[in-house]
Design an enzyme around this catalytic site. Structure first.
Site, PDB file in Angstrom:
ATOM      1  N   GLU A 108      30.096  44.713  46.893  1.00  0.00           N
ATOM      2  CA  GLU A 108      29.427  44.759  45.591  1.00  0.00           C
ATOM      3  C   GLU A 108      28.124  43.963  45.654  1.00  0.00           C
ATOM      4  OE1 GLU A 108      31.791  43.080  42.400  1.00  0.00           O
ATOM      5  OE2 GLU A 108      30.918  44.421  40.904  1.00  0.00           O
ATOM      6  N   GLY A 166      39.384  47.183  37.653  1.00  0.00           N
ATOM      7  CA  GLY A 166      40.078  46.275  36.746  1.00  0.00           C
ATOM      8  C   GLY A 166      40.379  44.942  37.403  1.00  0.00           C
TER       9      GLY A 166
HETATM   10  C1  LIG Z   1      28.057  44.383  31.874  1.00  0.00           C
HETATM   11  C2  LIG Z   1      29.278  43.866  32.600  1.00  0.00           C
HETATM   12  C3  LIG Z   1      30.027  44.717  33.368  1.00  0.00           C
HETATM   13  C4  LIG Z   1      31.186  44.267  34.012  1.00  0.00           C
HETATM   14  N1  LIG Z   1      31.951  45.159  34.710  1.00  0.00           N
HETATM   15  C5  LIG Z   1      33.139  44.754  35.215  1.00  0.00           C
HETATM   16  C6  LIG Z   1      34.053  45.689  35.810  1.00  0.00           C
HETATM   17  O1  LIG Z   1      33.764  46.890  35.876  1.00  0.00           O
HETATM   18  N2  LIG Z   1      35.240  45.246  36.248  1.00  0.00           N
HETATM   19  C7  LIG Z   1      35.590  43.932  36.189  1.00  0.00           C
HETATM   20  O2  LIG Z   1      36.658  43.585  36.645  1.00  0.00           O
HETATM   21  N3  LIG Z   1      34.767  43.008  35.635  1.00  0.00           N
HETATM   22  C8  LIG Z   1      33.548  43.388  35.147  1.00  0.00           C
HETATM   23  N4  LIG Z   1      32.720  42.469  34.548  1.00  0.00           N
HETATM   24  C9  LIG Z   1      33.175  41.083  34.389  1.00  0.00           C
HETATM   25  C10 LIG Z   1      32.403  40.059  35.191  1.00  0.00           C
HETATM   26  O3  LIG Z   1      32.758  40.106  36.526  1.00  0.00           O
HETATM   27  C11 LIG Z   1      32.626  38.684  34.536  1.00  0.00           C
HETATM   28  O4  LIG Z   1      31.937  38.692  33.321  1.00  0.00           O
HETATM   29  C12 LIG Z   1      32.137  37.555  35.392  1.00  0.00           C
HETATM   30  O5  LIG Z   1      32.976  37.383  36.473  1.00  0.00           O
HETATM   31  C13 LIG Z   1      32.031  36.230  34.612  1.00  0.00           C
HETATM   32  O6  LIG Z   1      33.203  35.922  33.954  1.00  0.00           O
HETATM   33  P1  LIG Z   1      33.221  35.525  32.404  1.00  0.00           P
HETATM   34  O7  LIG Z   1      32.432  36.535  31.682  1.00  0.00           O
HETATM   35  O8  LIG Z   1      34.590  35.289  32.003  1.00  0.00           O
HETATM   36  O9  LIG Z   1      32.384  34.165  32.346  1.00  0.00           O
HETATM   37  P2  LIG Z   1      32.987  32.701  32.564  1.00  0.00           P
HETATM   38  O10 LIG Z   1      33.742  32.663  33.823  1.00  0.00           O
HETATM   39  O11 LIG Z   1      33.655  32.259  31.340  1.00  0.00           O
HETATM   40  O12 LIG Z   1      31.671  31.855  32.779  1.00  0.00           O
HETATM   41  C14 LIG Z   1      30.857  31.361  31.720  1.00  0.00           C
HETATM   42  C15 LIG Z   1      29.656  30.657  32.332  1.00  0.00           C
HETATM   43  O13 LIG Z   1      30.083  29.533  33.109  1.00  0.00           O
HETATM   44  C16 LIG Z   1      29.607  29.618  34.435  1.00  0.00           C
HETATM   45  N5  LIG Z   1      30.598  29.048  35.361  1.00  0.00           N
HETATM   46  C17 LIG Z   1      31.887  29.396  35.471  1.00  0.00           C
HETATM   47  N6  LIG Z   1      32.489  28.644  36.407  1.00  0.00           N
HETATM   48  C18 LIG Z   1      31.559  27.805  36.908  1.00  0.00           C
HETATM   49  C19 LIG Z   1      31.553  26.795  37.920  1.00  0.00           C
HETATM   50  N7  LIG Z   1      32.639  26.506  38.611  1.00  0.00           N
HETATM   51  N8  LIG Z   1      30.394  26.164  38.174  1.00  0.00           N
HETATM   52  C20 LIG Z   1      29.259  26.458  37.486  1.00  0.00           C
HETATM   53  N9  LIG Z   1      29.207  27.406  36.526  1.00  0.00           N
HETATM   54  C21 LIG Z   1      30.335  28.067  36.247  1.00  0.00           C
HETATM   55  C22 LIG Z   1      29.405  31.093  34.645  1.00  0.00           C
HETATM   56  O14 LIG Z   1      28.488  31.340  35.684  1.00  0.00           O
HETATM   57  C23 LIG Z   1      28.888  31.533  33.301  1.00  0.00           C
HETATM   58  O15 LIG Z   1      27.524  31.259  33.213  1.00  0.00           O
HETATM   59  C24 LIG Z   1      31.554  42.904  33.908  1.00  0.00           C
HETATM   60  C25 LIG Z   1      30.775  42.043  33.148  1.00  0.00           C
HETATM   61  C26 LIG Z   1      29.653  42.502  32.484  1.00  0.00           C
HETATM   62  C27 LIG Z   1      28.861  41.537  31.668  1.00  0.00           C
END
Ligand SMILES: Cc1cc2nc3c(=O)[nH]c(=O)nc-3n(C[C@H](O)[C@H](O)[C@H](O)COP(=O)(O)OP(=O)(O)OC[C@H]3O[C@@H](n4cnc5c(N)ncnc54)[C@H](O)[C@@H]3O)c2cc1C
Lengths: 419, 365
Positions: free
Chosen positions: A265, A148
């Site tokens: 990871e 989480g």
């Molecule tokens: C299938 C799946 C399984 C997952 N499992 C887990 C889990 O078990 N536990 C858990 O805690 N999380 C989990 N996650 C969450 C995952 O770690 C997040 O989705 C990830 O960190 C991206 O965050 P976000 O989805 O909020 O995207 P955002 O942070 O909103 O990003 C949107 C886009 O903007 C880009 N971006 C963001 N900031 C910047 C920057 N500074 N410069 C350039 N580009 C940028 C990102 O790369 C992305 O393309 C999972 C996600 C998925 C899809």
């Protein structure tokens, strides 16, 4: 390498001298260890699991647990834990070879949250009581853990997380939400990054808390994903009471522990063995399809595309082993962890694109029921079609989770360019 | 269509999409047994869309260019209606017919909505959607009762609404491919339905000595049908590109991380810019090739292959990037981004991948 990639059997490639030497220094014989793992995956996989492996179907919770327990009959599931805590004291190299060979065979994905993340965290940061309580059930796969970290407002910017844990006597009261929690629907416990202190530098007020998902006030709600699965979840906490003994380390240690986990990871998501396995699938599909009078695998177009993938694969495998050898020697190259995450996901996506392009020639039926069982009634195309398409779609997330590829590039920029 | 009419038509379609095709409606329609909502199909007909096929006169079929806005709207909102059974391949086959009365009758059946036709050309074994090779055969029985057709056809779209099928098969008398018309209710015809990667429904058809009517030679009809199908699919792809680019830009503008709008990061701006450039290039290409089709340009076959390569590549690139830029939200069913991605795969499957088209282009003279 080329010849072995075209074969359906595990690679016959000789172990690199550098790997052999490092293995010998760590007290194991790399070639013999691989041979043992291959024999195990060949002979010991239960029939029902083997069927799903061949069809690329989705494994049940029970099948995954059974497979992990089978691995632990050899002490392998927690082989990378210190001997003092019930492991075999493997270094990074032996662990990497272990994971690579399992992936090559196509066996069920190890649920890393307990064995790869929380286990080592408890060994390094936990206290004796926590180790006594939690390590055994992870080793035996009798308690399922999930991770989480992410929240709706805190994805890439993890340090902004808001899940609130307020101390009141012998408990924390936890309020807020996690999201994207993989396999929370199957989990007994969740390890969470929580905010124990507001104000100050955002990283400072974060703590690492173990929460029983069966506690009153916890709600797990699945998120439908475009791969036809329901494996990520929203987890809500409404005044959930957590005993203070379930805080790992001190209040404020959460960010340090998170970085420890995220580093691991990234090495795991290289999934070089899985890439090898998928290349085998690609070649076998191509050799059973025809283009006019020829096998599709004999066409110049296919051979060129396969050659491109071989270049990517060989480069990544060499880089992965370079990184592992560094880690084995107790060093860390500043670029490696992020590079492996980026290239590992890119390669897997490229192989899936090639596989899907091939399958597209037969028509992309997506009979989702075929993910879990034989299709009852009419089936269009290859029996592997639902599973391979599911994997293709799921694999798009590989460049998003665990710190997106954009974030990884940012990390490399920061560490290597000194910006 | 002149500019004013075009503009009006686009506005009508945009309103239709707003009112009839939000995410919830899209899901609801998909759960119906046909995989689409019959009242939407009827509404398109009532709106006069089918009239776009009305020829100016017998010598001049309705311009394909007029259909581009319709297909773009379908792409953007991911319409589930079986448009192809009225607008795409069947029209091209019908326009090949020498008998003008027969042409008129079949076309009227499409325009009135009473007799949509399925295009049954592809066979799984041949792989390529473009291949003329077919193993289905048709022969005239010794008793002189007409043609009987046997064989298998795969991935027929809209089979549920079709009154009949246009089937490519080897004319056994001449040993060459020909097009046949088979009634949907004909004896000996079996239909197997299944869901596809885009959540739509397709069917595999099995013909066992099915009575058939020979329409025309096969090679030219298949080429014309595939060209028309490819151009309309490219127009649909444009709609997807526009939707994906718009959604991604808006999402990054709204989404805040690190205390700022994600659209502020130049690395992400450049990614969006690349997507927009590809969209613009494809818009120009689609218009040019549709014009070449309407004027029966002698270079049309190469132009169609070029179009397929460029559009398939751009669409896969854009939908892939759109998923990535949405982060976790991109892989959920909650947004249309994931559906765009899956529809892009389906279009590759129906009209050939970029690799296939590039291969054909390199061998074509
Ligand atoms: C299938 C799946 C399984 C997952 N499992 C887990 C889990 O078990 N536990 C858990 O805690 N999380 C989990 N996650 C969450 C995952 O770690 C997040 O989705 C990830 O960190 C991206 O965050 P976000 O989805 O909020 O995207 P955002 O942070 O909103 O990003 C949107 C886009 O903007 C880009 N971006 C963001 N900031 C910047 C920057 N500074 N410069 C350039 N580009 C940028 C990102 O790369 C992305 O393309 C999972 C996600 C998925 C899809």
């Amino acid at each position: 390498m080329a010849a072995t990639l075209h074969a359906a059997t595990p690679a016959q490639e000789a172990e690199r001298a550098a790997v052999q030497r490092a293995a010998a220094a760590a007290g194991f014989d790399a070639a013999r260890f691989r041979a043992e793992l291959r024999a195990f995956c060949r002979d010991q996989v239960p029939a029902d699991i083997g069927t799903r492996m061949r069809q690329h179907q989705y494994f049940t919770r029970e099948q995954r647990i059974r497979w992990q327990q089978l691995l632990q009959t050899r002490g392998w599931f927690v082989g990378h834990w210190p001997k003092a805590h019930g492991g075999q004291g493997w270094g990074p190299l032996q662990r990497f070879i272990f994971v690579e060979e399992l992936e090559r065979a196509g066996t069920p994905w190890l649920t890393h949250f307990g064995t790869s993340f929380l286990g080592p965290v408890l060994c390094a940061f936990g206290n004796d009581a926590q180790r006594a309580r939690f390590l055994g059930p992870i080793r035996d796969s009798t308690e399922w853990w999930c991770q989480g970290f992410s929240e709706p407002g805190s994805g890439s910017d993890l340090a902004s997380l808001k899940l609130r844990a307020e101390r009141s006597g012998s408990h924390y009261r936890v309020n807020g939400q996690k999201t994207w929690t993989t396999m929370a629907q199957w989990a007994d416990w969740i390890f969470c990054l929580v905010r124990t202190e507001a104000g100050g530098k955002p990283q400072q007020g974060i703590s690492f808390l173990l929460i029983n998902l069966k506690s009153p006030g916890v709600t797990v709600r699945p998120i439908d994903t475009f791969d036809g699965g329901r494996h990520v979840n929203e987890v809500f906490f409404d005044d959930v009471e957590v005993p203070v003994e379930h805080l790992v380390g001190q209040e404020g240690d959460g960010w340090t522990i998170a970085k420890f986990i995220v580093g691991r990871e990234r090495l795991l998501v290289t999934e070089i063995g899985k890439a090898w396995h998928l290349l085998g699938v690609l070649h076998s599909l191509a050799s059973t399809r025809r283009e006019g009078a020829r096998k599709f695998s004999d066409t110049a177009a296919f051979r060129r595309r396969a050659a491109e993938l071989e270049v990517q694969y060989d480069s990544l495998r060499a880089t992965a082993y370079a990184a592992v050898l560094e880690a084995e020697a107790g060093r860390e190259h500043p670029v490696d962890a992020s590079l492996l995450k980026i290239r590992g996901s890119e390669l897997q996506q490229a192989i899936h694109d090639a596989i899907t392009d091939l399958l597209a020639r037969d028509g992309l039926a997506f009979q989702i029921e075929g993910l879990h069982d034989d299709i009852d009634g009419y089936r269009h195309g290859d029996a592997r079609l639902p599973g391979l398409l599911h994997e293709h779609l799921h694999c798009r997330a590989a460049s998003i989770y665990g710190g997106s590829n954009e974030i990884q590039r940012g990390i490399i920029a920061k560490t290597a360019l000194h910006v | 269509m002149d500019n004013d009419a075009l503009h009006l038509f686009e506005e009508t379609l945009a309103r239709y999409n707003r009112e009839r095709y939000d995410a919830v409606q899209w899901s609801d329609y998909g759960r119906l047994p046909q995989g689409h909502a019959p009242e939407r199909w009827a509404e398109l007909q009532a709106m006069g869309c089918f009239e776009l096929l009305q020829p100016e006169d017998d010598a001049r079929p309705a311009p394909l260019a007029d259909l581009l806005p319709l297909y773009a709207a379908a792409g953007e909102a991911l319409w589930r209606e079986p448009l192809a059974t009225v607008f795409a391949e069947p029209v091209a086959v019908i326009n090949q017919l020498a008998d003008l009365d027969q042409r008129r009758t079949l076309l009227d059946g499409l325009i009135s909505g009473e007799r949509p036709l399925g295009y049954a050309h592809r066979e799984t074994a041949d792989g390529a959607a473009d291949a003329i090779a077919t193993t289905a055969t048709a022969s005239t029985a010794a008793s002189g009762t007409g043609w009987r057709l046997s064989g298998d056809k795969a991935m027929v779209i809209g089979a549920d609404v079709c009154a009949g099928f246009l089937v490519s098969a080897i004319d056994a008398a001449r040993g060459a491919p020909a097009m046949f018309l088979v009634d949907a209710a004909a004896p000996g015809l079996q239909l197997q339905r299944y869901r596809c990667i885009d959540d739509g429904i397709a069917a595999d058809l099995r013909f066992d000595q099915v009575p058939a009517q020979r329409l025309c030679d096969g090679a030219a009809a298949v080429a014309a049908a595939n060209a028309r199908g490819t151009i309309l699919a490219a127009a649909e792809a444009l709609g997807i590109m526009r939707g994906a680019n718009r959604d991604s830009t808006e999402y990054l503008r709204e989404r805040r991380q690190f205390g700022q709008s994600l659209l502020g990061f130049q690395a992400l701006q450049h990614r969006l810019v690349e997507m927009l450039m590809r969209q613009r290039e494809c818009e120009a290409l689609v218009a040019a090739v549709a014009e070449a089709f309407d004027h029966a340009s002698p270079t049309l076959p190469r132009q169609v292959l070029v179009l397929r390569v460029a559009v398939a590549r751009a669409l896969r690139h854009i939908t892939r990037e759109a998923v990535q830029l949405h982060g976790g939200m991109g892989v959920t069913q909650a947004l249309r981004i994931g559906r765009y991605y899956r529809r892009a795969l389906m279009l590759d499957s129906l009209h050939g991948t970029a690799d296939q088209a590039l291969e054909a282009l390199s061998e074509h003279s």
